[in-house]
Design a protein around this motif. Structure first.
Motif, mmCIF file in Angstrom:
data_model
loop_
_atom_site.group_PDB
_atom_site.id
_atom_site.type_symbol
_atom_site.label_atom_id
_atom_site.label_comp_id
_atom_site.label_asym_id
_atom_site.label_seq_id
_atom_site.Cartn_x
_atom_site.Cartn_y
_atom_site.Cartn_z
ATOM 1 N N GLU A 168 0.835 -1.205 0.000
ATOM 2 C CA GLU A 168 0.000 0.000 0.000
ATOM 3 C C GLU A 168 0.868 1.253 0.000
ATOM 4 O OE1 GLU A 168 -2.986 -0.210 3.066
ATOM 5 O OE2 GLU A 168 -3.759 -2.101 2.265
ATOM 6 N N ALA A 169 1.939 1.261 0.760
ATOM 7 C CA ALA A 169 2.847 2.415 0.792
ATOM 8 C C ALA A 169 3.537 2.593 -0.564
ATOM 9 C CB ALA A 169 3.885 2.245 1.907
ATOM 10 N N ARG A 170 3.947 1.490 -1.183
ATOM 11 C CA ARG A 170 4.586 1.573 -2.504
ATOM 12 C C ARG A 170 3.622 2.116 -3.553
ATOM 13 N NH1 ARG A 170 6.781 -4.128 -3.706
ATOM 14 N NH2 ARG A 170 7.296 -3.162 -5.689
ATOM 15 N N ILE A 171 2.370 1.679 -3.498
ATOM 16 C CA ILE A 171 1.369 2.154 -4.448
ATOM 17 C C ILE A 171 1.062 3.626 -4.199
ATOM 18 C CG2 ILE A 171 -1.058 1.936 -5.123
ATOM 19 C CD1 ILE A 171 -0.638 -1.152 -4.600
ATOM 20 N N ARG A 172 0.938 4.009 -2.949
ATOM 21 C CA ARG A 172 0.705 5.420 -2.617
ATOM 22 C C ARG A 172 1.841 6.292 -3.174
ATOM 23 N NH1 ARG A 172 -2.529 8.010 0.789
ATOM 24 N NH2 ARG A 172 -3.356 6.060 1.594
ATOM 25 N N ALA A 173 3.075 5.837 -3.029
ATOM 26 C CA ALA A 173 4.230 6.579 -3.553
ATOM 27 C C ALA A 173 4.189 6.631 -5.086
ATOM 28 C CB ALA A 173 5.530 5.939 -3.076
ATOM 29 N N LEU A 174 3.811 5.527 -5.728
ATOM 30 C CA LEU A 174 3.702 5.474 -7.192
ATOM 31 C C LEU A 174 2.672 6.498 -7.679
ATOM 32 C CD1 LEU A 174 3.318 2.227 -9.281
ATOM 33 C CD2 LEU A 174 1.679 4.058 -9.541
ATOM 34 N N ILE A 175 1.516 6.556 -7.032
ATOM 35 C CA ILE A 175 0.449 7.476 -7.449
ATOM 36 C C ILE A 175 0.849 8.922 -7.180
ATOM 37 C CG2 ILE A 175 -1.938 8.197 -6.997
ATOM 38 C CD1 ILE A 175 -2.465 5.142 -6.379
ATOM 39 N N THR A 176 1.469 9.176 -6.068
ATOM 40 C CA THR A 176 1.924 10.531 -5.745
ATOM 41 C C THR A 176 2.969 10.995 -6.746
ATOM 42 O OG1 THR A 176 1.432 10.189 -3.404
ATOM 43 C CG2 THR A 176 2.961 11.964 -3.942
ATOM 44 N N LYS A 177 3.885 10.088 -7.096
ATOM 45 C CA LYS A 177 4.914 10.404 -8.104
ATOM 46 C C LYS A 177 4.269 10.681 -9.460
ATOM 47 C CE LYS A 177 7.505 7.162 -9.886
ATOM 48 N NZ LYS A 177 8.423 6.049 -10.093
ATOM 49 N N TRP A 178 3.245 9.895 -9.831
ATOM 50 C CA TRP A 178 2.513 10.107 -11.083
ATOM 51 C C TRP A 178 1.844 11.485 -11.090
ATOM 52 C CZ3 TRP A 178 -2.861 10.655 -11.318
ATOM 53 C CH2 TRP A 178 -3.405 10.699 -12.601
ATOM 54 N N GLU B 55 -5.919 15.525 -3.211
ATOM 55 C CA GLU B 55 -6.476 16.004 -1.943
ATOM 56 C C GLU B 55 -6.669 14.853 -0.963
ATOM 57 O OE1 GLU B 55 -10.714 17.677 -1.338
ATOM 58 O OE2 GLU B 55 -9.372 19.372 -1.722
ATOM 59 N N SER B 56 -7.098 13.704 -1.476
ATOM 60 C CA SER B 56 -7.243 12.517 -0.632
ATOM 61 C C SER B 56 -6.944 11.291 -1.484
ATOM 62 C CB SER B 56 -8.652 12.428 -0.040
ATOM 63 O OG SER B 56 -9.613 12.242 -1.056
ATOM 64 N N LEU B 57 -6.405 10.265 -0.852
ATOM 65 C CA LEU B 57 -6.019 9.048 -1.564
ATOM 66 C C LEU B 57 -6.190 7.852 -0.648
ATOM 67 C CD1 LEU B 57 -4.644 7.498 -3.925
ATOM 68 C CD2 LEU B 57 -2.434 8.184 -2.950
ATOM 69 N N GLU B 58 -6.896 6.853 -1.140
ATOM 70 C CA GLU B 58 -7.088 5.591 -0.414
ATOM 71 C C GLU B 58 -6.560 4.451 -1.281
ATOM 72 O OE1 GLU B 58 -8.225 5.360 2.700
ATOM 73 O OE2 GLU B 58 -8.534 7.540 2.769
ATOM 74 N N VAL B 59 -5.851 3.518 -0.669
ATOM 75 C CA VAL B 59 -5.244 2.396 -1.388
ATOM 76 C C VAL B 59 -5.595 1.097 -0.678
ATOM 77 C CG1 VAL B 59 -3.068 1.324 -2.112
ATOM 78 C CG2 VAL B 59 -3.304 3.825 -2.149
ATOM 79 N N THR B 60 -5.983 0.091 -1.453
ATOM 80 C CA THR B 60 -6.195 -1.260 -0.938
ATOM 81 C C THR B 60 -5.396 -2.210 -1.816
ATOM 82 O OG1 THR B 60 -8.419 -0.715 -0.171
ATOM 83 C CG2 THR B 60 -7.902 -3.052 -0.443
ATOM 84 N N ALA B 61 -4.520 -2.992 -1.207
ATOM 85 C CA ALA B 61 -3.641 -3.882 -1.971
ATOM 86 C C ALA B 61 -3.812 -5.325 -1.528
ATOM 87 C CB ALA B 61 -2.181 -3.467 -1.794
ATOM 88 N N GLY B 62 -3.936 -6.204 -2.517
ATOM 89 C CA GLY B 62 -3.904 -7.631 -2.278
ATOM 90 C C GLY B 62 -2.525 -8.153 -2.644
ATOM 91 N N THR B 63 -2.420 -9.427 -2.870
ATOM 92 C CA THR B 63 -1.144 -10.035 -3.203
ATOM 93 C C THR B 63 -0.627 -9.590 -4.563
ATOM 94 O OG1 THR B 63 -1.768 -11.964 -1.909
ATOM 95 C CG2 THR B 63 0.065 -12.239 -3.449
ATOM 96 N N ASP B 64 -1.523 -9.585 -5.567
ATOM 97 C CA ASP B 64 -1.081 -9.235 -6.916
ATOM 98 C C ASP B 64 -2.009 -8.268 -7.647
ATOM 99 O OD1 ASP B 64 -3.129 -11.049 -7.214
ATOM 100 O OD2 ASP B 64 -2.030 -12.402 -8.526
ATOM 101 N N VAL B 65 -3.073 -7.810 -6.991
ATOM 102 C CA VAL B 65 -3.938 -6.766 -7.539
ATOM 103 C C VAL B 65 -4.245 -5.753 -6.450
ATOM 104 C CG1 VAL B 65 -4.985 -8.164 -9.368
ATOM 105 C CG2 VAL B 65 -6.067 -8.043 -7.120
#
Length: 131
Positions: A5-15, A73-83
């Motif tokens: 979730e942290a990696r995805i949040r960083a990816l989206i913020t970088k995007w 302004e706001s960001l929510e992330v939910t991560a499974g194993t591969d999706v």
């Protein structure tokens, strides 16, 4: 999963930062070759593939260069194993548009998949509410 979730949040913020800077290579990074995007402007059936996705950004950058905002302004992330999926609200508009409609927010939904140890955006959806 918290690490993903942290990696995805960083990816989206970088995007989003790349979008704000008008950095096309940064915008395309971490997007799948077979991405599907539903955007605010047509075509309403969506765009398929990284080349079609790439082609949408130069006109947006031209519009944004007139002083428009593009800020998460706001960001929510939910991560499974591969999706994973994420949704966000963004301030996206010119200062005049945001003054006229101060609660206007761009809605963003992303679907991601993990390839190897890397998360890629496979689906992207942008929309504004219809008042």
């Amino acid at each position: 999963m918290a690490d993903d979730e942290a990696r995805i949040r960083a990816l989206i913020t970088k995007w989003a930062d790349a979008v704000h800077r008008g950095d096309l290579d940064g915008v395309l990074a971490d997007h799948a070759e077979d991405i599907v995007m539903f955007d605010v402007p047509p075509p309403h059936e969506g765009l398929h593939g990284l080349d079609a996705y790439r082609a949408t950004w130069p006109p947006f950058f031209t519009w944004q260069a007139q002083g428009a905002n593009f800020e998460i302004e706001s960001l929510e992330v939910t991560a499974g194993t591969d999706v994973a999926y994420a949704y966000a609200l963004l301030r996206c508009g010119t200062p005049e548009e945001l003054t006229e409609r101060p609660t206007l927010r761009l809605r963003l939904t992303l679907g991601l998949r993990k390839e190897g140890d890397r998360w890629l955006v496979a689906h992207e959806h942008h929309s504004f509410p219809h008042d």
